[in-house]
Design a protein around this motif. Structure first.
Motif, PDB file in Angstrom:
ATOM      1  N   TRP A  12       0.789  -1.130  -0.261  1.00 34.36           N
ATOM      2  CA  TRP A  12       0.045   0.123  -0.388  1.00 34.36           C
ATOM      3  C   TRP A  12       1.073   0.753   0.131  1.00 34.36           C
ATOM      4  O   TRP A  12       0.295   1.941  -0.618  1.00 34.36           O
ATOM      5  N   LEU A  26      -4.662   6.170 -13.790  1.00 33.03           N
ATOM      6  CA  LEU A  26      -5.055   5.601 -12.338  1.00 33.03           C
ATOM      7  C   LEU A  26      -5.131   4.378 -12.297  1.00 33.03           C
ATOM      8  O   LEU A  26      -4.797   3.649 -12.064  1.00 33.03           O
ATOM      9  N   LEU A  41     -15.392  -0.078 -13.726  1.00 30.93           N
ATOM     10  CA  LEU A  41     -16.335   1.377 -14.612  1.00 30.93           C
ATOM     11  C   LEU A  41     -17.490   1.433 -15.021  1.00 30.93           C
ATOM     12  O   LEU A  41     -17.472   2.052 -14.817  1.00 30.93           O
ATOM     13  N   PHE A  44     -21.000   1.508 -13.454  1.00 36.00           N
ATOM     14  CA  PHE A  44     -20.773   3.080 -12.649  1.00 36.00           C
ATOM     15  C   PHE A  44     -22.255   4.154 -12.957  1.00 36.00           C
ATOM     16  O   PHE A  44     -22.959   4.899 -12.670  1.00 36.00           O
ATOM     17  N   TRP A  48     -26.868   6.862 -12.355  1.00 42.05           N
ATOM     18  CA  TRP A  48     -27.714   7.837 -12.553  1.00 42.05           C
ATOM     19  C   TRP A  48     -28.745   7.448 -12.604  1.00 42.05           C
ATOM     20  O   TRP A  48     -30.341   8.592 -12.505  1.00 42.05           O
ATOM     21  N   ARG A  86     -19.435   2.490  -2.732  1.00 43.95           N
ATOM     22  CA  ARG A  86     -18.268   1.350  -2.348  1.00 43.95           C
ATOM     23  C   ARG A  86     -18.395   1.102  -0.780  1.00 43.95           C
ATOM     24  O   ARG A  86     -17.658  -0.072  -0.094  1.00 43.95           O
ATOM     25  N   GLU A  93     -14.138   3.466  -0.218  1.00 41.67           N
ATOM     26  CA  GLU A  93     -13.374   3.058  -2.198  1.00 41.67           C
ATOM     27  C   GLU A  93     -12.649   2.079  -2.553  1.00 41.67           C
ATOM     28  O   GLU A  93     -11.775   1.962  -1.534  1.00 41.67           O
ATOM     29  N   LYS A  94     -13.146   1.763  -3.319  1.00 44.11           N
ATOM     30  CA  LYS A  94     -12.229   0.824  -3.783  1.00 44.11           C
ATOM     31  C   LYS A  94     -11.446   1.028  -5.561  1.00 44.11           C
ATOM     32  O   LYS A  94     -12.417   1.487  -6.284  1.00 44.11           O
ATOM     33  N   PRO A  96     -11.649   0.404  -9.226  1.00 47.43           N
ATOM     34  CA  PRO A  96     -13.080  -0.214 -10.020  1.00 47.43           C
ATOM     35  C   PRO A  96     -11.958  -0.330 -10.994  1.00 47.43           C
ATOM     36  O   PRO A  96     -11.024  -0.542 -11.276  1.00 47.43           O
ATOM     37  N   CYS A 149     -17.885  10.198 -19.998  1.00 50.40           N
ATOM     38  CA  CYS A 149     -17.060  10.678 -18.262  1.00 50.40           C
ATOM     39  C   CYS A 149     -16.105  10.170 -18.765  1.00 50.40           C
ATOM     40  O   CYS A 149     -15.836   8.611 -18.931  1.00 50.40           O
ATOM     41  N   ILE A 160      -6.321  12.201  -3.907  1.00 50.38           N
ATOM     42  CA  ILE A 160      -5.666  12.161  -5.023  1.00 50.38           C
ATOM     43  C   ILE A 160      -7.308  13.690  -5.469  1.00 50.38           C
ATOM     44  O   ILE A 160      -8.214  13.291  -5.260  1.00 50.38           O
ATOM     45  N   GLN A 164     -13.196  16.034 -13.633  1.00 45.26           N
ATOM     46  CA  GLN A 164     -14.716  14.567 -14.378  1.00 45.26           C
ATOM     47  C   GLN A 164     -14.605  15.508 -15.197  1.00 45.26           C
ATOM     48  O   GLN A 164     -15.021  17.054 -16.108  1.00 45.26           O
ATOM     49  N   LEU A 190     -13.635  15.700  -7.507  1.00 45.58           N
ATOM     50  CA  LEU A 190     -13.416  14.801  -6.457  1.00 45.58           C
ATOM     51  C   LEU A 190     -12.067  14.603  -5.700  1.00 45.58           C
ATOM     52  O   LEU A 190     -11.360  15.726  -6.037  1.00 45.58           O
TER      53      LEU A 190
HETATM   54  C1  0T9 Z   1     -18.005   8.255 -13.007  1.00 40.10           C
HETATM   55  C2  0T9 Z   1     -17.397   8.326 -10.050  1.00 40.10           C
HETATM   56  C3  0T9 Z   1     -16.625   8.318 -10.801  1.00 40.10           C
HETATM   57  C4  0T9 Z   1     -17.054   7.803 -12.392  1.00 40.10           C
HETATM   58  C5  0T9 Z   1     -15.097   7.418 -10.583  1.00 40.10           C
HETATM   59  C6  0T9 Z   1     -12.349   8.313  -8.950  1.00 40.10           C
HETATM   60  C7  0T9 Z   1     -12.405   7.085  -9.654  1.00 40.10           C
HETATM   61  C8  0T9 Z   1     -12.991   6.328 -11.255  1.00 40.10           C
HETATM   62  C9  0T9 Z   1     -14.033   8.096 -11.811  1.00 40.10           C
HETATM   63  C10 0T9 Z   1     -16.577   9.665 -11.497  1.00 40.10           C
HETATM   64  C11 0T9 Z   1     -19.382   8.051 -11.745  1.00 40.10           C
HETATM   65  O1  0T9 Z   1     -20.655   8.727 -12.601  1.00 40.10           O
HETATM   66  C12 0T9 Z   1     -18.988   8.695 -10.319  1.00 40.10           C
HETATM   67  C13 0T9 Z   1     -17.476   8.080  -8.801  1.00 40.10           C
HETATM   68  C14 0T9 Z   1     -16.081   7.644  -8.023  1.00 40.10           C
HETATM   69  C15 0T9 Z   1     -15.049   8.072  -9.098  1.00 40.10           C
HETATM   70  C16 0T9 Z   1     -13.925   6.726  -8.446  1.00 40.10           C
HETATM   71  C17 0T9 Z   1     -13.084   6.973  -7.553  1.00 40.10           C
HETATM   72  C18 0T9 Z   1     -11.772   6.607  -7.533  1.00 40.10           C
HETATM   73  O2  0T9 Z   1     -11.427   6.052  -6.508  1.00 40.10           O
HETATM   74  C19 0T9 Z   1     -11.030   6.147  -8.294  1.00 40.10           C
HETATM   75  C20 0T9 Z   1      -9.915   6.275  -9.012  1.00 40.10           C
HETATM   76  C21 0T9 Z   1      -9.164   5.715 -10.076  1.00 40.10           C
HETATM   77  C22 0T9 Z   1      -9.380   5.092  -8.277  1.00 40.10           C
HETATM   78  O3  0T9 Z   1      -9.499   3.984  -8.392  1.00 40.10           O
HETATM   79  C23 0T9 Z   1      -8.718   5.071  -7.437  1.00 40.10           C
HETATM   80  C24 0T9 Z   1      -7.749   4.878  -6.825  1.00 40.10           C
HETATM   81  C25 0T9 Z   1      -7.648   3.348  -5.369  1.00 40.10           C
HETATM   82  C26 0T9 Z   1      -6.503   3.293  -4.469  1.00 40.10           C
HETATM   83  C27 0T9 Z   1      -8.686   5.047  -4.507  1.00 40.10           C
HETATM   84  C28 0T9 Z   1      -9.878   3.797  -3.726  1.00 40.10           C
END
Ligand code: 0T9
Length: 377
Positions: A12, A26, A41, A44, A48, A86, A93-94, A96, A149, A160, A164, A190
């Motif tokens: 980690w 990422l 992803l 997601f 909506w 999540r 949060e994880k 995806p 998106c 981080i 968007q 975010l």
């Molecule tokens: C559109 C949403 C989005 C996608 C995700 C940033 C994120 C990927 C994009 C923006 C949806 O309408 C709403 C919700 C959550 C967003 C995700 C949260 C997140 O952590 C991931 C990113 C890519 C990661 O996985 C970062 C690494 C991880 C270790 C953190 C948990």
């Protein structure tokens, strides 16, 4: 912290270090197993649609002001799912699964009380960078949402930051309306916090807008803990016309929000939205009857490995999929037969976006878009 398993503390730490030095995508990074989600992803966009009654209800607004209030209510109603689901289902949060090019997520929310069916078509229209296009429609109600998106990420040392990229366009057209109304929906930024403790969660920041062809504009500002409200997951929204505000709403997007002053029903300080309203899960075909490009079919073995803790099987099958994808792209390049989108058409300069951005001085002035291909009935 207790969230990182003892045997993954080092991994980690390394992962966080590599985020710090890495710029861009990422989603393609390899992360320790405890933070992996078994969900792609491409699923997601379903967030909506998880309040299908509110989605359909937009068309019941008697004029453009009521419809804007209802669009805002539906929009706020989606945020708890989008940004906390999540944490609720998996504890944090994880990361995806990174969708393959052409991956599909298809499903629907059935009719209930005559509201009509709501259907979702989502497609991964780009792999690098990852871009997902989606189309949600309730034909009976006359409400459609279409958008795409993508994300631009950077690391602040602590969190981080995710910008968007892309927008959503809602169309409303009922028998009693002379013209179709469009609502251009921009998306909030975010911040992913809690990384050092290994229990990431999303906070929303900045401003987003809902801009309508009717001339109405909703401005939303998002704040978290320690800001002026002191409460996490907070927002303020103001619905205005030509600089004067008609309705003001504030509260928590993952909790209760209220009108500040006058409400649509004529009351005062009424509850606007209660995020405890249950979300309705989308109905998806059984994996075994899904097409080869459908998300849960593509990731079946990987997702099963992640769910059962069999990470060897998961990573072996993930490598197989990625290998197959590389070969596919090579063959396409060699044969001069590039990948074709199945449900969407890419437009470089979305005229509807351009007109709405111009009307409200929105930035950027123009954006690309993915439009659902015309269907043969
Ligand atoms: C559109 C949403 C989005 C996608 C995700 C940033 C994120 C990927 C994009 C923006 C949806 O309408 C709403 C919700 C959550 C967003 C995700 C949260 C997140 O952590 C991931 C990113 C890519 C990661 O996985 C970062 C690494 C991880 C270790 C953190 C948990």
């Amino acid at each position: 912290g207790a969230a990182v398993p003892a045997d993954q503390k080092q991994g980690w730490g390394q992962f966080l270090k590599s985020i710090a030095t890495f710029s861009g995508d990422l989603s393609s990074m390899t992360a320790p197993s405890f933070i992996l989600s078994p969900v792609s992803l491409v699923e997601f966009p379903a967030y909506w649609g998880e309040h299908p009654s509110q989605f359909a209800e937009i068309a019941k607004g008697k004029d453009e002001v009521e419809r804007m209030v209802l669009v805002l209510k539906w929009f706020i109603g989606t945020l708890k799912g989008q940004f906390t689901a999540r944490n609720t289902s998996m504890g944090s949060e994880k990361k995806p699964l990174n969708p393959i090019l052409g991956e599909l997520f298809l499903g629907k929310w059935g009719d209930k009380d005559g509201r009509g069916d709501t259907t979702l078509v989502a497609e991964q229209v780009s792999h690098h960078p990852p871009i997902t296009a989606y189309h949600i429609e309730n034909a009976k109600a006359g409400v459609t949402l279409e958008g795409h998106c993508a994300q631009k990420t950077s690391f602040s040392g602590r969190a981080i930051n995710v910008k968007q990229v892309g927008h959503a366009m809602m169309r409303v057209k009922t028998a009693s309306m002379a013209n179709e109304e469009l609502y251009l929906i921009t998306l909030p930024n975010l911040v992913i916090e809690g990384l050092w403790y290994g229990s990431p969660y999303v906070e929303l920041t900045g401003t987003s807008y809902i801009q309508s062809t009717s001339g109405l504009l909703t401005t939303l500002t998002y704040t978290g803990k320690g800001y002026f409200s002191g409460k996490s997951h907070s927002f303020k929204a103001s619905i205005g016309a030509g600089g004067s505000s008609l309705y003001n709403i504030e509260g928590e997007w993952a909790g209760v929000s209220k009108y500040k002053g006058k409400s649509l029903s004529g009351g005062k300080d009424d509850v606007f939205w209660d995020a405890n309203t249950p979300r309705e899960e989308i109905h998806v075909d059984d994996v075994d009857s899904q097409g080869d490009m459908e998300s849960r079919k593509v990731w079946k073995t990987v997702a099963n490995g992640i769910r059962t803790g069999d990470y060897d099987t998961a990573s072996r099958d993930k490598a197989r999929i990625e290998n197959e994808q590389r070969n596919k792209r090579k063959d396409e390049a060699a044969n001069g037969t590039p990948h074709q989108l199945e449900h969407f058409v890419h437009v470089d300069d979305d005229q509807e976006y351009r007109q709405l951005a111009a009307k409200f001085g929105g930035k950027p002035a123009n954006e690309d878009a993915y439009r659902r291909k015309p269907r043969v009935h």
